[in-house]
Design an enzyme around this catalytic site. Structure first.
Site, PDB file in Angstrom:
ATOM      1  N   ASP A   8       0.817  -1.206   0.000  1.00 16.22           N
ATOM      2  CA  ASP A   8       0.000   0.000   0.000  1.00 16.22           C
ATOM      3  C   ASP A   8       0.855   1.263   0.000  1.00 16.22           C
ATOM      4  O   ASP A   8       0.493   2.256  -0.633  1.00 16.22           O
ATOM      5  CB  ASP A   8      -0.952  -0.006   1.196  1.00 16.22           C
ATOM      6  N   GLU A  83      -4.312  10.246   4.341  1.00 19.69           N
ATOM      7  CA  GLU A  83      -4.604  11.183   5.408  1.00 19.69           C
ATOM      8  C   GLU A  83      -3.545  12.259   5.538  1.00 19.69           C
ATOM      9  O   GLU A  83      -2.440  12.124   5.020  1.00 19.69           O
ATOM     10  CB  GLU A  83      -4.724  10.467   6.760  1.00 19.69           C
ATOM     11  N   ASP A 112      -2.676  14.820  21.323  1.00 17.91           N
ATOM     12  CA  ASP A 112      -1.311  14.531  20.872  1.00 17.91           C
ATOM     13  C   ASP A 112      -1.142  14.745  19.383  1.00 17.91           C
ATOM     14  O   ASP A 112      -0.033  14.799  18.874  1.00 17.91           O
ATOM     15  CB  ASP A 112      -0.926  13.096  21.228  1.00 17.91           C
ATOM     16  N   ALA A 124      -6.450   3.120   8.113  1.00 16.32           N
ATOM     17  CA  ALA A 124      -5.028   3.229   8.458  1.00 16.32           C
ATOM     18  C   ALA A 124      -4.869   3.922   9.816  1.00 16.32           C
ATOM     19  O   ALA A 124      -5.414   3.478  10.807  1.00 16.32           O
ATOM     20  CB  ALA A 124      -4.296   3.974   7.327  1.00 16.32           C
ATOM     21  N   LEU A 127      -7.998   4.744  11.953  1.00 14.58           N
ATOM     22  CA  LEU A 127      -8.583   3.582  12.634  1.00 14.58           C
ATOM     23  C   LEU A 127      -7.820   3.283  13.920  1.00 14.58           C
ATOM     24  O   LEU A 127      -8.415   2.999  14.957  1.00 14.58           O
ATOM     25  CB  LEU A 127      -8.575   2.364  11.703  1.00 14.58           C
TER      26      LEU A 127
END
Length: 181
Positions: A8, A83, A112, A124, A127
């Site tokens: 990926d 993302e 954080d 990814a 999740l």
């Protein structure tokens, strides 16, 4: 057609390299998980003639353009498929991140880090931070705080046709903007 050999991460890299000239990608999984690269190497000999003869379907994925600005000046601009994350760095401490949606302040996260992911990216980093998995063709983003200071702060799903901005209050030199890992 672009044939990508790897996992990926290789597909994410290929999507970034193609920039605005995206081609359909046939991902041959030579990595571990293969969410995006789902053709096994032993199946390539069978699958490739099928694809070449049009016996396949092309699935479009939502992508985004992420830009990093400092004091109103652009530092970088990157195309992403998974993302964008704002992550803290040394010395590690909680970040206060303002989230703007279409130039309007939506909320401030004390956390954080903060992840904004596409449906593909929802499986990814998002999740792992407690975000939901989105259907691949859903035109939406997931906004997932990483270890938020308040227990009532949860991931949110919002429309993909909005413009999202993350602004770190008092950033110093530590925070990083990371696109597709």
């Amino acid at each position: 057609l672009a044939i990508v050999l790897g996992g990926d991460g290789s597909i994410l890299r290929a999507a970034r390299q193609m920039a605005s000239c995206q081609l359909p990608v046939l991902g041959v999984n030579m990595g571990k998980l293969g969410f995006l690269a789902d053709v096994a190497t032993e199946a390539l000999e069978t699958v490739l003639p099928q694809v070449a003869s049009g016996q396949c379907r092309v699935v479009s994925h939502l992508m985004f353009q992420a830009s990093v600005m400092r004091n109103g000046s652009p530092l970088a601009s990157v195309l992403g498929l998974n993302e964008t994350a704002i992550l803290g760095g040394p010395p590690y401490h909680m970040l206060n991140i303002d989230l703007y949606v279409d130039a309007q302040l939506a909320t401030t996260y004390s956390c954080d880090g903060l992840i904004i992911s596409t449906p593909v990216g929802s499986t990814a980093h998002s999740l792992s931070a407690g975000g939901p998995i989105l259907r691949k063709n859903l035109p939406a983003f997931v906004i997932s705080p990483i270890s938020p200071h308040t227990l009532t702060v949860r991931p949110v799903v919002d429309a993909a046709d909005n413009t999202y901005e993350m602004a770190v209050q008092n950033p110093g030199e530590a925070p990083s903007a990371v696109v597709d890992g």
